[in-house]
Enzyme design. Sequence first.
Site, short mmCIF file in Angstrom:
data_model
loop_
_atom_site.label_atom_id
_atom_site.label_comp_id
_atom_site.label_asym_id
_atom_site.label_seq_id
_atom_site.Cartn_x
_atom_site.Cartn_y
_atom_site.Cartn_z
N HIS A 1 36.09 32.17 39.73
CA HIS A 1 35.76 32.00 41.14
C HIS A 1 35.04 33.23 41.66
CE1 HIS A 1 38.29 34.65 43.67
NE2 HIS A 1 39.11 34.64 42.65
N CYS A 2 34.29 33.01 42.72
CA CYS A 2 33.61 34.09 43.42
C CYS A 2 33.92 33.92 44.91
CB CYS A 2 32.12 34.09 43.12
SG CYS A 2 31.29 32.55 43.58
N GLN A 3 32.97 34.24 45.77
CA GLN A 3 33.21 34.08 47.20
C GLN A 3 33.09 32.62 47.63
OE1 GLN A 3 34.29 36.56 49.08
NE2 GLN A 3 34.32 35.44 51.01
N GLY B 1 31.20 30.08 45.24
CA GLY B 1 30.96 29.16 44.14
C GLY B 1 29.78 29.43 43.22
N TYR C 1 36.85 32.24 46.98
CA TYR C 1 37.77 33.03 47.79
C TYR C 1 37.71 32.62 49.26
CZ TYR C 1 40.21 36.86 49.97
OH TYR C 1 41.09 37.59 50.71
#
Length: 102
Positions: free
Chosen positions: A64-66, A68, A93
């Site tokens: 995961h990132c902020q 996608g 996130y």
Amino acid sequence: MAKNEKLLLVDVRTKEEVDKGRIPGSIHIHVDSVEAAFALEPEEFKDKFGVTKPPLDAPELVFHCQMGMRGRKATGKAQELGYVNASNYKGGYKEWSAKEGN
């Protein structure tokens, strides 16, 4: 996200982003380091990240990132290395923090 002991959740955001908040239980591997990290020998991976390196058929390997985009990139890199079940937490996130109130 539901708590799962077998889940390896990999946060691929920058260190600065992670320092502002993270999903509990996740490990941090920057998106540009994913390929090198998952190419490490199991002992090296555990020494560096503090968790057991997942097998190629691990059912619960999630990036995961902020929001996608970087998570999708990292998932693709892992799949190229043979992690057939690697997936991307598309909401990232941002979605988690809105739902979980971090």
